[in-house]
Every structure is written in structure tokens, then in C-alpha cells.
Design a protein around this motif. Structure first.
Motif, PDB file in Angstrom:
ATOM      1  N   ALA A   1     -37.977 -45.829 -35.083  1.00  9.36           N
ATOM      2  CA  ALA A   1     -38.580 -44.691 -34.621  1.00  9.36           C
ATOM      3  C   ALA A   1     -38.890 -44.658 -33.347  1.00  9.36           C
ATOM      4  CB  ALA A   1     -40.008 -44.499 -35.432  1.00  9.36           C
TER       5      ALA A   1
ATOM      6  N   LEU B   1     -37.388 -41.994 -30.318  1.00  5.94           N
ATOM      7  CA  LEU B   1     -38.399 -41.228 -29.546  1.00  5.94           C
ATOM      8  C   LEU B   1     -38.119 -41.399 -28.273  1.00  5.94           C
ATOM      9  CD1 LEU B   1     -41.505 -41.265 -31.792  1.00  5.94           C
ATOM     10  CD2 LEU B   1     -39.906 -39.736 -31.928  1.00  5.94           C
TER      11      LEU B   1
ATOM     12  N   VAL C   1     -46.348 -39.452 -27.270  1.00  7.05           N
ATOM     13  CA  VAL C   1     -45.594 -39.898 -28.331  1.00  7.05           C
ATOM     14  C   VAL C   1     -46.956 -40.610 -28.971  1.00  7.05           C
ATOM     15  CG1 VAL C   1     -44.135 -41.507 -29.212  1.00  7.05           C
ATOM     16  CG2 VAL C   1     -43.652 -40.279 -27.293  1.00  7.05           C
TER      17      VAL C   1
ATOM     18  N   GLU D   1     -47.445 -42.332 -32.828  1.00 15.52           N
ATOM     19  CA  GLU D   1     -46.610 -42.900 -34.092  1.00 15.52           C
ATOM     20  C   GLU D   1     -45.092 -42.353 -33.807  1.00 15.52           C
ATOM     21  OE1 GLU D   1     -49.234 -41.711 -37.069  1.00 15.52           O
ATOM     22  OE2 GLU D   1     -50.705 -43.237 -36.629  1.00 15.52           O
ATOM     23  N   ASP D   2     -44.913 -41.703 -34.747  1.00 19.97           N
ATOM     24  CA  ASP D   2     -43.317 -40.959 -34.870  1.00 19.97           C
ATOM     25  C   ASP D   2     -43.462 -39.505 -34.585  1.00 19.97           C
ATOM     26  OD1 ASP D   2     -44.492 -39.955 -37.120  1.00 19.97           O
ATOM     27  OD2 ASP D   2     -42.820 -40.230 -38.499  1.00 19.97           O
ATOM     28  N   GLU D   3     -44.213 -39.069 -33.645  1.00 25.65           N
ATOM     29  CA  GLU D   3     -44.088 -37.568 -33.303  1.00 25.65           C
ATOM     30  C   GLU D   3     -44.169 -37.523 -31.825  1.00 25.65           C
ATOM     31  OE1 GLU D   3     -45.920 -34.251 -35.464  1.00 25.65           O
ATOM     32  OE2 GLU D   3     -47.546 -34.659 -34.025  1.00 25.65           O
TER      33      GLU D   3
ATOM     34  N   THR E   1     -44.051 -29.855 -31.466  1.00 26.64           N
ATOM     35  CA  THR E   1     -44.171 -31.267 -31.768  1.00 26.64           C
ATOM     36  C   THR E   1     -42.898 -31.338 -32.579  1.00 26.64           C
ATOM     37  OG1 THR E   1     -45.283 -30.735 -33.878  1.00 26.64           O
ATOM     38  CG2 THR E   1     -46.526 -31.327 -31.986  1.00 26.64           C
TER      39      THR E   1
ATOM     40  N   ARG F   1     -40.498 -34.799 -35.055  1.00 28.62           N
ATOM     41  CA  ARG F   1     -40.292 -35.967 -35.418  1.00 28.62           C
ATOM     42  C   ARG F   1     -39.289 -36.088 -36.128  1.00 28.62           C
ATOM     43  NH1 ARG F   1     -42.308 -35.824 -40.784  1.00 28.62           N
ATOM     44  NH2 ARG F   1     -43.485 -34.118 -41.432  1.00 28.62           N
TER      45      ARG F   1
END
Length: 325
Positions: free
Chosen positions: A6, A10, A33, A35-37, A96, A98
Motif C-alpha cells: 500500500a 500511494l 496520506v 493509512e491506505d487513503e 479521496t 484508496r
């Protein structure tokens, strides 16, 4: 999805999104950024207060960055999950993203990803090399896939009208000190170390006139700036095209930006560049005339010429540390 995977996705997406096109290369975006978003926000300090009071061009620029993020995620093997304008209470939060399901990027997506840093804006005439009709039709489909319409202007009379409106808008703006000072703010003098704005080598000092003549921005206002490159053979207008949307909402401005970047990357993959003429779209009475009389009631979001150029250009982008929170 593993944390390490991830992070790689990103990081690659944000790094590439810096290279999206923006009005006067203002780069009016910020990324964060968690976490994974990835969150994409408008940097309103970089909005053109005179030429873009509504923020339309700012959101188109950020929409181009959004398409870049999506493309890189796909190239990295993940279908992006995107939410546009997810929070009405935070208008500067534009989207957003992810990583979603695993995918295998197709050949075209990989080609688009390869053009992200190579694509350049052109600011003069084009070489006398035709743009294939088949490519233009592909660009039309690319824009349509993002919710916008790209219309190549085939009528010589309509091209004359758009060129005349561009000259009129440029003439009015050139007499308005506010417009001129705002443009010059984003013009980099020769030897500048700035990482935003339009470099002096990015436009010719004396551009040969195309026929019909499409007026260029005066980035060298009251200065002897501009490239000395020999462009005597680059006088072709190219294919004039207008990017439109059915409505004129913030969502559709972002859609227009995504469509624009999709078109530009696809064109670049085939050696075709774009020159932009947004002066007329910055003056609402002229934009409304264009909407009613040329664009069949749709809202014009971008005017461009598409063609082939053999000039090598450089471009600059702000470092990641300035755009990533």
C-alpha cells in the motif's frame, strides 16, 4: 493488501500527481496520506484571484491531478476507489482515493502512465504534420469516458470565431493591469530556481503567427523574456478542440480536469501536444457567447489546439515535501 505494498502504491501515485498540468503551472493542490487513503485538497492560496475568481480553473487543474492518481494506481495493479467531493463541510477536500481490487493494467493504461512526466504544454504554432483522424476519435472517446465532451472544431468559420474571441479576450486582459500582474506573478524569469510557474524557456520570445491567429499569454509582460528557439517552420494551427460539460458545477469542473488529463496523456503517447487558450473562458460574457453560439449550449471548460512539435521543453514541479502533508 499488505502495508508495504500500500505504501509503495500511494507514494508512487502522489509523486506522479505533481506532474499534472495546471493553469500557469500554479500546481494548486495538496495531498495527504493516512493509512491506505490519499486525500486531494485544493490549495486555495494558489488560486488566480482575478482570472479565476470562481475557482473553476483551479478545480480543473486538481481534476487532472486526480486522473493521474487513478492512472498510477491502475499501473501499480489496483483499481482505485474514488470519492469526489466527499464532505460538504470541507469544500477544499476534492477527493479521496484508496487501492481497491487487484487488476492487471492494460496496455493503454501503462502507456498513459509512461507519459505523465513526459507530457508538455506547447505555447506556439505546430509543425505542418497532420494529426490522424483516428487519434482524434480516440481522444473524443477518452474525454467521454470521464463525463466530458471533446469536440474537434471542423468548421473553418467556427475556428475563426474562436480565434477572434481569443484575440479579443487577450487584448482586453492585456489592458487590465490586474490580469497582467497576475500572469506575471506566475512567469519565471530566466535563471529562476522557482519550482512553479511558467519558465522563460517555455514559450517563444516572438511566436510566429498561425492562421488564424490564436493569441498567446503575455508571460513576458514588459520584460525581454522567452525562448530564442528557431520556430520559423512551426506555424500550423493544429486541430482546434473544445472540452465541454453538460453543466457547470464543481463536480463537472473536476470531471473536466480528469477528461483533460486523459486526453493529454493519450495524445502524448502518439507524439501530439496541446496548446491552451483559456483567456476567453476567464471572461464570463465571452464564455457565455461561446457556450450559446459554438458549443450547442454545453459549458466550455477548455480550448486547445492539438498538433506535433519537435521543440524540446523543460518543466518544473514543486518537491514532494511541499505538496504532501
Amino acid at each position: 493488501m499488505a502495508t508495504r505494498s500500500a505504501k509503495r502504491v500511494l507514494d508512487a501515485a502522489v509523486e506522479a500527481a505533481r506532474w499534472a498540468p495546471s493553469v500557469h503551472n500554479t500546481q494548486p493542490w495538496m495531498f495527504s496520506v493516512a493509512e491506505d487513503e490519499i486525500s486531494l485538497r485544493a490549495d486555495t492560496d494558489r488560486k488566480l484571484r482575478v482570472g479565476d475568481a470562481s475557482g473553476r480553473e483551479l478545480l480543473i487543474s486538481c481534476g487532472a491531478a486526480l486522473f493521474t492518481l487513478r492512472t498510477v494506481m491502475r499501473c501499480e495493479g489496483f483499481e482505485p476507489i474514488v470519492r469526489i467531493l466527499p464532505d460538504p463541510d470541507r469544500p477544499s477536500l476534492l477527493a479521496t482515493l484508496r487501492p481497491g481490487a487487484d487488476i492487471q493494467a492494460d496496455e493503454l493504461t501503462v502507456a498513459l502512465g509512461g507519459e505523465i512526466e513526459r507530457r508538455r504544454t506547447h505555447r506556439a504554432g505546430f509543425a505542418d504534420v497532420p494529426v490522424p483522424d483516428e487519434l482524434i476519435e480516440r481522444l473524443v472517446r477518452a474525454a467521454s469516458s470521464e463525463g466530458a465532451h471533446l469536440t474537434p472544431v471542423r468548421s473553418a468559420d467556427a475556428v475563426d470565431v474562436i480565434a477572434a474571441l481569443t484575440r479579443a479576450a487577450q487584448g482586453v486582459q492585456a489592458q487590465d493591469r490586474r490580469f497582467s500582474l497576475e500572469v506575471i506573478r506566475w512567469a519565471r524569469p530566466p535563471g529562476s530556481n522557482r519550482k512553479d510557474g511558467v519558465p522563460a524557456e517555455g514559450y517563444p520570445r516572438q511566436a510566429p503567427r498561425t492562421e488564424p491567429h490564436f493569441a498567446q499569454r503575455d508571460y513576458a509582460w514588459r520584460h525581454d523574456w522567452g525562448s530564442q528557439a528557431d520556430q520559423r517552420g512551426s506555424v500550423a494551427t493544429g486541430v482546434v478542440a473544445v472540452l465541454t460539460t453538460p453543466g457547470d458545477s464543481r463536480q463537472e469542473w473536476i470531471d473536466a480536469g480528469q477528461a483533460l488529463q486523459h486526453v493529454l496523456l493519450h495524445a502524448s503517447a502518439y507524439g501530439v501536444s496541446a496548446a491552451f487558450h483559456t483567456q476567453v473562458l476567464e471572461m464570463e460574457p465571452l464564455r457565455e457567447f461561446l457556450r450559446r453560439e459554438v458549443c450547442s449550449g454545453e459549458y466550455p471548460q477548455m480550448i486547445m489546439r492539438l498538433g506535433v512539435t519537435f521543440d524540446d521543453k523543460t518543466s518544473v514541479r514543486r518537491p514532494l515535501s511541499e505538496v504532501l502533508e
